[in-house]
Write an enzyme that holds these catalytic residues in place. Structure first.
Site, PDB file in Angstrom:
ATOM      1  N   HIS A  36      41.513  37.171  44.692  1.00  0.00           N
ATOM      2  CA  HIS A  36      40.972  37.711  43.452  1.00  0.00           C
ATOM      3  C   HIS A  36      42.034  37.585  42.370  1.00  0.00           C
ATOM      4  CE1 HIS A  36      37.543  40.485  45.102  1.00  0.00           C
ATOM      5  NE2 HIS A  36      37.409  39.222  45.435  1.00  0.00           N
ATOM      6  N   TYR A  77      36.736  48.301  36.290  1.00  0.00           N
ATOM      7  CA  TYR A  77      37.179  49.624  35.861  1.00  0.00           C
ATOM      8  C   TYR A  77      36.308  50.051  34.682  1.00  0.00           C
ATOM      9  CZ  TYR A  77      41.460  48.433  38.464  1.00  0.00           C
ATOM     10  OH  TYR A  77      42.359  48.066  39.429  1.00  0.00           O
ATOM     11  N   PRO A  87      46.063  56.084  44.592  1.00  0.00           N
ATOM     12  CA  PRO A  87      45.385  54.800  44.801  1.00  0.00           C
ATOM     13  C   PRO A  87      45.010  54.082  43.514  1.00  0.00           C
ATOM     14  CG  PRO A  87      43.831  56.588  45.097  1.00  0.00           C
ATOM     15  CD  PRO A  87      45.179  57.229  44.879  1.00  0.00           C
ATOM     16  N   LYS A 134      48.576  50.200  45.613  1.00  0.00           N
ATOM     17  CA  LYS A 134      49.924  49.845  46.039  1.00  0.00           C
ATOM     18  C   LYS A 134      50.290  50.343  47.432  1.00  0.00           C
ATOM     19  CE  LYS A 134      51.231  47.965  42.083  1.00  0.00           C
ATOM     20  NZ  LYS A 134      51.449  46.511  41.968  1.00  0.00           N
ATOM     21  N   TYR A 193      50.707  44.661  38.166  1.00  0.00           N
ATOM     22  CA  TYR A 193      49.480  44.828  38.929  1.00  0.00           C
ATOM     23  C   TYR A 193      49.567  44.120  40.269  1.00  0.00           C
ATOM     24  CZ  TYR A 193      44.318  45.203  39.375  1.00  0.00           C
ATOM     25  OH  TYR A 193      43.026  45.508  39.762  1.00  0.00           O
TER      26      TYR A 193
END
Length: 391
Positions: free
Chosen positions: A80, A201, A293, A297, A388
């Site tokens: 992704h 998101y 979360p 990570k 990220y």
């Protein structure tokens, strides 16, 4: 199945916990000629069936690949490179794979990775005892309730932030730094195909909503909810209705729905031990520090720490060189704190105030200012992409 160690016989490393940290550590130690035993309190079916995280950073994929642990990942994992943001001012997709260091995520459900790691560890001759509830760790001796105790030259605590290993280390005076983000999520696992290409998101005045693709038939969703929420209060109809509202399906199209397989409330909290070990006891994964979360990570920090700890323990046991253990905190903690800083930043981006007072309106305006900067600023986008996907 490997050698069975008898009572009184000393093992090189006793690993407590068969999650990603313990299993990666065990495989790496075996590969370096170090004998070890993994003790896990749950049954094998529970360990291999628990649905957890699924996003692996490029560093984690490299560690698994370089150590012969990525066959399933290569066969079934999916890369992704984009994420999508939605709000009341529209949506945009960020192609983070073309930004920052040009790294991507590999989506591979954690339960599948755990199955791979268990199988490889046993194939390599490691010993893994399920149903072993550890009661106490003291001076290398691991006491098992109703079972056979094991003594190790070293003990590696990989049994989570509520585990015995962390309690044993903090009892020695190791301090904890912690933060409560004041946010809770209803975590939903649905038997439904993904509705977006990757991660979505959604920012909404009713709270955050998240979409995380897992497999072709299963999707993870998150809904921000009040602290203390009982998951039983959320029926399937209520879940899908609220997701549709926060993800603005009337504007952007419907979600693919299916039966809810699992629902639980997660309180976003973070903590870090000031030192992940001392003497004969060393920690990795959630035992060494719990991370919220919000930036995916946790599993990646577990792999990072397992890699560093495996090298340090192998050097100590095969060459008598404990300098790697002495450096473990200095090697791991800067990268741990970098991950925590970005996770904290993500939490601020995703979660705005929920009421309609003046301060709440101000907070939501700042939230959208951050999002607009991410949409328009290449510098901001490169920062996001590097952090990220980085670890």
């Amino acid at each position: 199945m490997g050698k069975r160690f008898d009572l009184g016989e000393q093992v090189g490393v006793v690993i407590v916990g068969a999650g990603p940290a313990g299993l990666v550590l065990g495989n790496l130690l075996l590969d370096r000629g170090v004998d070890c035993v993994i003790l896990e309190r749950r049954a094998r079916a529970a360990v291999e069936g628990r649905a957890r995280a699924g996003f692996l950073a490029a560093h984690s994929v490299r560690v698994l690949t370089d150590n012969g642990l990525a066959a399933g990942l290569r066969a079934r994992g999916r890369t992704h490179a984009t994420c999508l943001f939605r709000g009341d001012r529209g949506e945009f997709t960020l192609d983070y794979g073309r930004l920052g260091r040009g790294e991507v995520h590999t989506v591979y459900p954690q339960q599948e990775l755990v199955r791979d790691l268990v199988a490889e560890y046993l194939w390599r001759g490691g010993e893994l005892r399920f149903g072993q509830e550890v009661e106490e760790i003291s001076a290398g001796r691991v006491r098992v309730r109703g079972g056979q105790d094991v003594t190790g030259r070293y003990v590696a605590g990989c049994d989570g932030h509520r585990g015995v290993a962390r309690r044993a280390l903090t009892a020695q005076g190791t301090r904890t730094s912690r933060w409560d983000h004041g946010v809770s999520w209803l975590a939903v696992l649905a038997e439904a195909p993904p509705s977006m290409a990757a991660v979505g998101y959604a920012l909404h005045e009713r709270g955050f909503a998240g979409h995380m693709a897992r497999t072709a038939t299963v999707t993870r969703y998150y809904l921000q909810c009040p602290r203390g929420t009982d998951p039983a209060e959320w029926s399937e109809d209520r879940i899908w209705t609220e997701l549709a509202t926060r993800m603005r399906t009337a504007e952007f199209g419907p979600l693919r729905q299916g039966p809810v397989l699992e629902k639980a409330v997660v309180d976003l909290r973070s903590d870090v031990l000031e030192s992940p070990g001392a003497g004969r006891l060393w920690l990795a994964g959630d035992a060494a520090g719990l991370i919220s979360p919000s930036a995916a990570k946790g599993a990646n920090l577990a792999v990072l720490q397992a890699e560093l700890l495996a090298h340090a323990l192998a050097e100590a046991l095969t060459r008598g060189d404990e300098s790697g253990l002495a450096r473990y905190a200095a090697d791991a903690l800067p990268r741990v704190w970098r991950a925590h800083e970005f996770s904290h930043w993500m939490s601020g981006l995703l979660h705005g105030p929920a009421d309609d007072g003046a301060e709440a309106r101000y907070g939501r305006a700042l939230q959208y200012a951050r999002l607009e900067s991410l949409r328009t600023s290449r510098t901001h986008q490169d920062f996001f992409a590097e952090n990220y996907t980085g670890i």
